[in-house]
Design a protein around this motif. Structure first.
Motif, PDB file in Angstrom:
ATOM      1  N   GLU A 176       0.834  -1.201   0.000  1.00 47.39           N
ATOM      2  CA  GLU A 176       0.000   0.000   0.000  1.00 47.39           C
ATOM      3  C   GLU A 176       0.872   1.256   0.000  1.00 47.39           C
ATOM      4  O   GLU A 176       1.747   1.402   0.855  1.00 47.39           O
ATOM      5  N   PRO A 177       0.638   2.166  -0.938  1.00 44.88           N
ATOM      6  CA  PRO A 177       1.397   3.425  -0.918  1.00 44.88           C
ATOM      7  C   PRO A 177       1.031   4.248   0.306  1.00 44.88           C
ATOM      8  O   PRO A 177      -0.132   4.341   0.686  1.00 44.88           O
ATOM      9  N   LEU A 178       2.037   4.852   0.933  1.00 41.45           N
ATOM     10  CA  LEU A 178       1.815   5.666   2.132  1.00 41.45           C
ATOM     11  C   LEU A 178       1.765   7.147   1.799  1.00 41.45           C
ATOM     12  O   LEU A 178       0.891   7.868   2.242  1.00 41.45           O
ATOM     13  N   SER A 179       2.759   7.613   1.097  1.00 39.54           N
ATOM     14  CA  SER A 179       2.808   9.036   0.766  1.00 39.54           C
ATOM     15  C   SER A 179       3.777   9.238  -0.370  1.00 39.54           C
ATOM     16  O   SER A 179       4.600   8.374  -0.664  1.00 39.54           O
ATOM     17  N   GLU A 180       3.665  10.381  -0.998  1.00 35.49           N
ATOM     18  CA  GLU A 180       4.601  10.739  -2.044  1.00 35.49           C
ATOM     19  C   GLU A 180       5.275  12.046  -1.659  1.00 35.49           C
ATOM     20  O   GLU A 180       4.629  12.979  -1.215  1.00 35.49           O
ATOM     21  N   GLY A 181       6.579  12.085  -1.839  1.00 34.02           N
ATOM     22  CA  GLY A 181       7.319  13.290  -1.515  1.00 34.02           C
ATOM     23  C   GLY A 181       8.182  13.700  -2.691  1.00 34.02           C
ATOM     24  O   GLY A 181       8.166  13.068  -3.752  1.00 34.02           O
TER      25      GLY A 181
ATOM     26  N   PHE B  79       8.484  -1.614   5.710  1.00 32.69           N
ATOM     27  CA  PHE B  79       8.379  -0.331   5.027  1.00 32.69           C
ATOM     28  C   PHE B  79       9.333  -0.380   3.837  1.00 32.69           C
ATOM     29  O   PHE B  79      10.551  -0.542   4.001  1.00 32.69           O
ATOM     30  N   LEU B  80       8.779  -0.255   2.644  1.00 34.02           N
ATOM     31  CA  LEU B  80       9.582  -0.265   1.427  1.00 34.02           C
ATOM     32  C   LEU B  80       9.745   1.171   0.948  1.00 34.02           C
ATOM     33  O   LEU B  80       8.766   1.857   0.674  1.00 34.02           O
ATOM     34  N   LYS B  81      10.979   1.613   0.875  1.00 31.38           N
ATOM     35  CA  LYS B  81      11.248   2.997   0.492  1.00 31.38           C
ATOM     36  C   LYS B  81      11.816   3.018  -0.922  1.00 31.38           C
ATOM     37  O   LYS B  81      12.798   2.337  -1.221  1.00 31.38           O
ATOM     38  N   HIS B  82      11.168   3.779  -1.773  1.00 33.41           N
ATOM     39  CA  HIS B  82      11.626   3.960  -3.146  1.00 33.41           C
ATOM     40  C   HIS B  82      12.306   5.312  -3.247  1.00 33.41           C
ATOM     41  O   HIS B  82      11.664   6.357  -3.167  1.00 33.41           O
ATOM     42  N   HIS B  83      13.619   5.296  -3.400  1.00 29.30           N
ATOM     43  CA  HIS B  83      14.385   6.519  -3.597  1.00 29.30           C
ATOM     44  C   HIS B  83      14.334   6.849  -5.087  1.00 29.30           C
ATOM     45  O   HIS B  83      14.771   6.053  -5.920  1.00 29.30           O
TER      46      HIS B  83
ATOM     47  N   LEU C   6      14.566  -1.758   2.069  1.00 31.63           N
ATOM     48  CA  LEU C   6      13.515  -2.411   2.846  1.00 31.63           C
ATOM     49  C   LEU C   6      13.815  -2.254   4.331  1.00 31.63           C
ATOM     50  O   LEU C   6      14.885  -2.648   4.802  1.00 31.63           O
ATOM     51  N   HIS C   7      12.866  -1.653   5.067  1.00 28.75           N
ATOM     52  CA  HIS C   7      13.034  -1.404   6.493  1.00 28.75           C
ATOM     53  C   HIS C   7      12.011  -2.214   7.290  1.00 28.75           C
ATOM     54  O   HIS C   7      10.914  -2.497   6.786  1.00 28.75           O
ATOM     55  N   PRO C   8      12.315  -2.541   8.526  1.00 31.11           N
ATOM     56  CA  PRO C   8      11.275  -3.130   9.376  1.00 31.11           C
ATOM     57  C   PRO C   8      10.174  -2.101   9.612  1.00 31.11           C
ATOM     58  O   PRO C   8      10.440  -0.897   9.666  1.00 31.11           O
ATOM     59  N   TRP C   9       8.955  -2.569   9.735  1.00 33.16           N
ATOM     60  CA  TRP C   9       7.847  -1.664  10.026  1.00 33.16           C
ATOM     61  C   TRP C   9       7.877  -1.272  11.500  1.00 33.16           C
ATOM     62  O   TRP C   9       8.033  -2.116  12.375  1.00 33.16           O
ATOM     63  N   VAL C  10       7.763   0.025  11.783  1.00 33.65           N
ATOM     64  CA  VAL C  10       7.761   0.526  13.161  1.00 33.65           C
ATOM     65  C   VAL C  10       6.391   1.111  13.454  1.00 33.65           C
ATOM     66  O   VAL C  10       5.930   2.033  12.764  1.00 33.65           O
ATOM     67  N   GLU C  11       5.741   0.581  14.470  1.00 35.41           N
ATOM     68  CA  GLU C  11       4.433   1.111  14.880  1.00 35.41           C
ATOM     69  C   GLU C  11       4.663   2.292  15.811  1.00 35.41           C
ATOM     70  O   GLU C  11       5.341   2.170  16.834  1.00 35.41           O
ATOM     71  N   GLY C  12       4.151   3.437  15.460  1.00 36.58           N
ATOM     72  CA  GLY C  12       4.353   4.615  16.294  1.00 36.58           C
ATOM     73  C   GLY C  12       3.477   5.759  15.856  1.00 36.58           C
ATOM     74  O   GLY C  12       2.737   5.668  14.871  1.00 36.58           O
ATOM     75  N   GLN C  13       3.564   6.853  16.586  1.00 39.19           N
ATOM     76  CA  GLN C  13       2.792   8.050  16.262  1.00 39.19           C
ATOM     77  C   GLN C  13       3.672   9.276  16.393  1.00 39.19           C
ATOM     78  O   GLN C  13       4.657   9.275  17.139  1.00 39.19           O
ATOM     79  N   HIS C  14       3.316  10.318  15.649  1.00 41.72           N
ATOM     80  CA  HIS C  14       4.064  11.572  15.709  1.00 41.72           C
ATOM     81  C   HIS C  14       3.528  12.433  16.853  1.00 41.72           C
ATOM     82  O   HIS C  14       2.341  12.399  17.172  1.00 41.72           O
ATOM     83  N   ARG C  15       4.399  13.213  17.462  1.00 36.28           N
ATOM     84  CA  ARG C  15       4.006  14.144  18.515  1.00 36.28           C
ATOM     85  C   ARG C  15       4.716  15.476  18.290  1.00 36.28           C
ATOM     86  O   ARG C  15       5.931  15.499  18.083  1.00 36.28           O
ATOM     87  N   ASP C  16       3.961  16.560  18.346  1.00 38.03           N
ATOM     88  CA  ASP C  16       4.606  17.871  18.288  1.00 38.03           C
ATOM     89  C   ASP C  16       4.798  18.393  19.707  1.00 38.03           C
ATOM     90  O   ASP C  16       4.479  17.715  20.689  1.00 38.03           O
ATOM     91  N   GLY C  17       5.305  19.611  19.815  1.00 45.36           N
ATOM     92  CA  GLY C  17       5.639  20.144  21.131  1.00 45.36           C
ATOM     93  C   GLY C  17       4.461  20.319  22.057  1.00 45.36           C
ATOM     94  O   GLY C  17       4.610  20.235  23.279  1.00 45.36           O
TER      95      GLY C  17
ATOM     96  N   GLY D  77       6.984   5.914  -0.342  1.00 46.97           N
ATOM     97  CA  GLY D  77       6.994   4.884   0.691  1.00 46.97           C
ATOM     98  C   GLY D  77       5.797   3.963   0.566  1.00 46.97           C
ATOM     99  O   GLY D  77       4.713   4.388   0.148  1.00 46.97           O
ATOM    100  N   TYR D  78       5.994   2.700   0.938  1.00 43.99           N
ATOM    101  CA  TYR D  78       4.937   1.697   0.851  1.00 43.99           C
ATOM    102  C   TYR D  78       4.927   0.840   2.116  1.00 43.99           C
ATOM    103  O   TYR D  78       5.985   0.501   2.659  1.00 43.99           O
ATOM    104  N   ARG D  79       3.708   0.490   2.544  1.00 43.99           N
ATOM    105  CA  ARG D  79       3.558  -0.474   3.629  1.00 43.99           C
ATOM    106  C   ARG D  79       3.406  -1.846   2.982  1.00 43.99           C
ATOM    107  O   ARG D  79       2.455  -2.088   2.245  1.00 43.99           O
ATOM    108  N   LEU D  80       4.350  -2.717   3.282  1.00 44.00           N
ATOM    109  CA  LEU D  80       4.408  -4.025   2.647  1.00 44.00           C
ATOM    110  C   LEU D  80       4.088  -5.112   3.663  1.00 44.00           C
ATOM    111  O   LEU D  80       4.711  -5.174   4.725  1.00 44.00           O
ATOM    112  N   ALA D  81       3.118  -5.939   3.360  1.00 43.63           N
ATOM    113  CA  ALA D  81       2.782  -7.083   4.209  1.00 43.63           C
ATOM    114  C   ALA D  81       3.233  -8.351   3.503  1.00 43.63           C
ATOM    115  O   ALA D  81       3.009  -8.528   2.304  1.00 43.63           O
ATOM    116  N   THR D  82       3.885  -9.248   4.260  1.00 46.43           N
ATOM    117  CA  THR D  82       4.347 -10.515   3.705  1.00 46.43           C
ATOM    118  C   THR D  82       3.924 -11.652   4.627  1.00 46.43           C
ATOM    119  O   THR D  82       3.321 -11.427   5.685  1.00 46.43           O
TER     120      THR D  82
END
Length: 329
Positions: A13-18, A34-38, A88-99, A23-28
């Protein structure tokens, strides 16, 4: 996926485009990744990417919260397929936090984390040749005034003006006046802080926190701008993003805790932070990237940030001593 021993793919699944990568979320059959396309798969771009991967792997070994890419059966972390570059990166479950979502104590830990990152980068890349630093000369008022004139022409050429156009014109005229008043404060070459290896893009969207339990970072992501820059300037820029309030002010109490911890962890002196604060202030005073995106590139992705970011310049200019003290005391 067999080259990575990551199982058979089930979904992607595509996550975002920059501007720099996708970036893609890949399930196997073995988990999530996390699959990153540079986008730049040029051979010349691969060497810095490999260095980045080695650095993040070394940081992880030192106990810092990073998610280095996986290596294939041959030990390679970069895969080039039909001219396209992937990691190819391991998937990290997390959330963003601002100040606003960080307490004073958590802000202290954030500053300590960035200080540790800067120190650790010097340790893990110390034997690699450093790229030559780019020109650090501060923007000149004359150049900035020319940019203001160009942007005002874009705004005034609009047949039907919006609220954004009205705010843009107000801020451009305001900035022109500020530059005339403060032109004599342009930083000189002697004020450049100590350079070192930095993350290059340290802000809330590149830091993941635990979704449950203690508020602790689990991963610093997006190391594509890893490079040599003034370290203290990265600390100041990051704080100005984390702790920017919607009204354009900064949460100086939290910044004080953050900066105290950063100085202790990095060894940066108050004078080094003071020089960085001054240079970043001047940088903000002379910078119009959000308006250039909007009017010259027809790209409105940064538009929601403009109101607070443009107000910050005025707020900071009026409270320069208080901002400096928050970073340096």
């Amino acid at each position: 996926m067999g080259h990575y021993r990551a199982g058979e793919p089930l979904s992607c699944e595509p996550l975002s485009e920059g501007l720099l990568n996708h970036g893609y979320r890949l399930a196997t059959t073995r988990g999530r990744y996390f699959l990153k396309h540079h986008l730049d798969g040029d051979p010349e771009a691969i060497a810095p990417l490999v260095r980045q991967h080695r650095a993040t792997a070394a940081l992880a070994q030192l106990g810092l919260p990073v998610a280095p890419p996986l290596a294939d059966r041959h030990g390679r972390t970069v895969a080039v397929h039909r001219g396209r570059c992937y990691a190819l990166h391991p998937w990290v479950e997390g959330q963003h936090r601002d100040g606003t979502q960080l307490s004073t104590a958590e802000s202290h830990r954030l500053g300590a984390l960035l200080g540790r990152v800067h120190g650790a980068l010097e340790q893990v890349i110390r034997r690699s040749p450093r790229p030559l630093p780019s020109e650090r000369a501060a923007a000149t008022p004359a150049e900035t005034q020319a940019v203001i004139d160009q942007l005002l022409a874009h705004v005034r050429a609009r047949a039907r003006r919006t609220g954004f156009d009205e705010l843009a014109e107000h801020r451009l005229l305001e900035r022109r006046a500020l530059l005339r008043t403060h032109a004599h404060l342009r930083p000189g070459p002697a004020e450049v802080p100590t350079e070192g290896w930095v993350h290059g893009d340290f802000h809330p969207l590149n830091l993941l926190y635990r979704t449950e339990g203690p508020v602790e970072p689990v991963a610093i992501v997006d190391w594509d701008r890893l490079g040599v820059q003034p370290r203290a300037e990265e600390a100041v820029r990051a704080a100005c993003i984390f702790y920017l309030r919607p009204d354009g002010g900064l949460a100086l109490g939290k910044i004080r805790a953050y900066a105290t911890a950063y100085r202790a962890a990095s060894g940066a002196s108050p004078d080094e932070l003071a020089a960085a604060v001054h240079r970043v202030w001047w940088e903000r005073l002379n910078d119009f990237w959000m308006l250039r995106w909007h009017y010259e590139l027809a790209d409105g992705r940064a538009d929601p940030q403009f109101a607070a970011a443009s107000a910050l310049v005025v707020w900071w200019t009026r409270r320069a001593a208080a901002v400096r003290d928050a970073f340096c005391d």
